[in-house]
Design a protein around this motif. Structure first.
Motif, short mmCIF file in Angstrom:
data_model
loop_
_atom_site.label_atom_id
_atom_site.label_comp_id
_atom_site.label_asym_id
_atom_site.label_seq_id
_atom_site.Cartn_x
_atom_site.Cartn_y
_atom_site.Cartn_z
N ARG A 1 17.56 94.15 97.75
CA ARG A 1 17.40 94.52 99.16
C ARG A 1 18.59 95.37 99.57
NH1 ARG A 1 15.49 89.76 102.50
NH2 ARG A 1 13.58 90.47 101.55
N ASP A 2 18.31 96.55 100.14
CA ASP A 2 19.41 97.43 100.54
C ASP A 2 19.85 97.13 101.97
OD1 ASP A 2 17.57 98.66 102.24
OD2 ASP A 2 17.33 100.44 100.99
N THR A 3 20.79 97.92 102.49
CA THR A 3 21.36 97.67 103.82
C THR A 3 20.34 97.88 104.95
OG1 THR A 3 22.15 99.95 103.89
CG2 THR A 3 23.70 98.25 103.12
N HIS A 4 19.25 98.57 104.66
CA HIS A 4 18.19 98.78 105.65
C HIS A 4 17.10 97.72 105.54
CE1 HIS A 4 20.05 102.59 106.65
NE2 HIS A 4 20.03 102.93 105.35
N LEU A 5 17.38 96.66 104.76
CA LEU A 5 16.46 95.55 104.53
C LEU A 5 15.17 96.00 103.86
CD1 LEU A 5 16.97 93.50 107.82
CD2 LEU A 5 18.12 93.24 105.62
N VAL A 6 15.28 96.98 103.00
CA VAL A 6 14.14 97.47 102.23
C VAL A 6 14.28 96.94 100.81
CG1 VAL A 6 12.97 99.51 101.35
CG2 VAL A 6 13.95 99.54 103.66
N ASP A 7 13.22 96.32 100.31
CA ASP A 7 13.23 95.80 98.94
C ASP A 7 12.80 96.89 97.98
OD1 ASP A 7 13.91 93.35 99.94
OD2 ASP A 7 11.90 92.48 99.75
N ARG A 8 13.49 96.94 96.83
CA ARG A 8 13.10 97.88 95.79
C ARG A 8 13.38 97.25 94.43
NH1 ARG A 8 17.54 101.73 94.26
NH2 ARG A 8 19.42 100.73 95.05
N MET A 9 12.60 97.66 93.44
CA MET A 9 12.76 97.14 92.09
C MET A 9 13.84 97.94 91.37
SD MET A 9 10.72 94.63 91.99
CE MET A 9 10.69 94.16 90.29
N VAL A 10 14.79 97.23 90.78
CA VAL A 10 15.87 97.87 90.04
C VAL A 10 16.12 97.09 88.75
CG1 VAL A 10 17.03 98.79 92.09
CG2 VAL A 10 17.69 96.56 91.19
N TYR A 11 16.78 97.75 87.80
CA TYR A 11 17.20 97.08 86.58
C TYR A 11 18.53 96.39 86.85
CZ TYR A 11 18.99 96.28 81.90
OH TYR A 11 19.52 95.70 80.77
N CYS A 12 18.65 95.14 86.42
CA CYS A 12 19.88 94.38 86.58
C CYS A 12 20.27 93.82 85.20
CB CYS A 12 19.68 93.25 87.57
SG CYS A 12 21.12 92.19 87.77
N ALA A 13 21.42 94.22 84.71
CA ALA A 13 21.90 93.77 83.39
C ALA A 13 22.01 92.25 83.34
CB ALA A 13 23.24 94.42 83.08
N GLU A 14 22.45 91.64 84.43
CA GLU A 14 22.59 90.18 84.45
C GLU A 14 21.25 89.48 84.30
OE1 GLU A 14 25.02 88.50 87.56
OE2 GLU A 14 26.34 90.25 87.53
N THR A 15 20.22 90.00 84.98
CA THR A 15 18.88 89.41 84.87
C THR A 15 18.37 89.53 83.44
OG1 THR A 15 18.39 89.95 87.16
CG2 THR A 15 16.51 89.56 85.73
N ALA A 16 18.53 90.71 82.85
CA ALA A 16 18.08 90.92 81.47
C ALA A 16 18.82 90.00 80.50
CB ALA A 16 18.27 92.38 81.08
N GLU A 17 20.12 89.87 80.66
CA GLU A 17 20.91 89.01 79.78
C GLU A 17 20.52 87.55 79.94
OE1 GLU A 17 23.86 87.99 76.93
OE2 GLU A 17 22.94 89.90 77.42
N ARG A 18 20.28 87.11 81.18
CA ARG A 18 19.87 85.72 81.42
C ARG A 18 18.54 85.44 80.72
NH1 ARG A 18 16.45 84.37 84.93
NH2 ARG A 18 16.88 86.08 86.38
N LYS A 19 17.57 86.35 80.86
CA LYS A 19 16.28 86.16 80.21
C LYS A 19 16.42 86.15 78.69
CE LYS A 19 13.40 87.93 83.91
NZ LYS A 19 12.45 88.97 84.34
N TYR A 20 17.27 87.03 78.17
CA TYR A 20 17.52 87.08 76.73
C TYR A 20 18.08 85.75 76.25
CZ TYR A 20 19.84 88.30 72.35
OH TYR A 20 20.28 88.30 71.06
N GLN A 21 19.09 85.22 76.95
CA GLN A 21 19.71 83.95 76.56
C GLN A 21 18.71 82.80 76.66
OE1 GLN A 21 22.61 83.55 75.11
NE2 GLN A 21 23.17 85.71 75.33
N GLU A 22 17.87 82.80 77.70
CA GLU A 22 16.84 81.75 77.83
C GLU A 22 15.89 81.79 76.65
OE1 GLU A 22 15.03 82.49 81.64
OE2 GLU A 22 16.74 81.69 82.75
#
Length: 133
Positions: free
Chosen positions: A56-77
């Protein structure tokens, strides 16, 4: 592991995921990222799917982005739930029998094998005691 002569496959590392995130912020295309990391472009597309998260950006608009932390968490799981295949082939009945004898009845593995022989039980896999020489 390799499918073609001379090709080897490795998992993406944390530093690779950080580089992917940085390059995406620099508006690099998946093909460019793949060339930089020296992986196939399908690896990058798969990684982008795994690491996709809502931001969510500063204008309260949601957008899909790549997040290294999310990918790493899923990989570890996925690594945690991954395990070796059953050593008894597909004879789950035998595996359950031996597990029950050891866990519930207090048998040693060798005693469980003797019990199978003693009771004349037949399974699709035949086990024998390992002997040290």
């Amino acid at each position: 592991m390799s499918s073609k002569k001379g090709r080897t496959f490795t998992h993406l590392q944390w530093k690779d995921r950080l580089r992917i995130e940085k390059m995406l912020k620099q508006k690099k295309k998946p093909g460019e990222i793949a060339a930089t990391l020296r992986v196939d472009s399908s690896t990058i597309y798969r990684e982008l799917k795994w690491g996709q998260t809502v931001q969510r950006d500063t204008h309260l608009v949601d957008r899909m982005v790549y997040c290294a932390e999310t990918a790493e968490r899923k990989y570890q799981e996925n690594l945690r739930v991954k395990g070796p295949d059953i050593k008894l082939g597909n004879d789950y009945e035998l595996a359950n029998y031996i597990e029950g004898k050891i866990a519930d009845d207090g048998y040693s593995p060798e005693a469980a094998l003797h019990k199978i022989k003693e009771d004349g039980l037949i399974f699709s896999v035949t086990l024998s005691r390992w002997c040290r020489q």
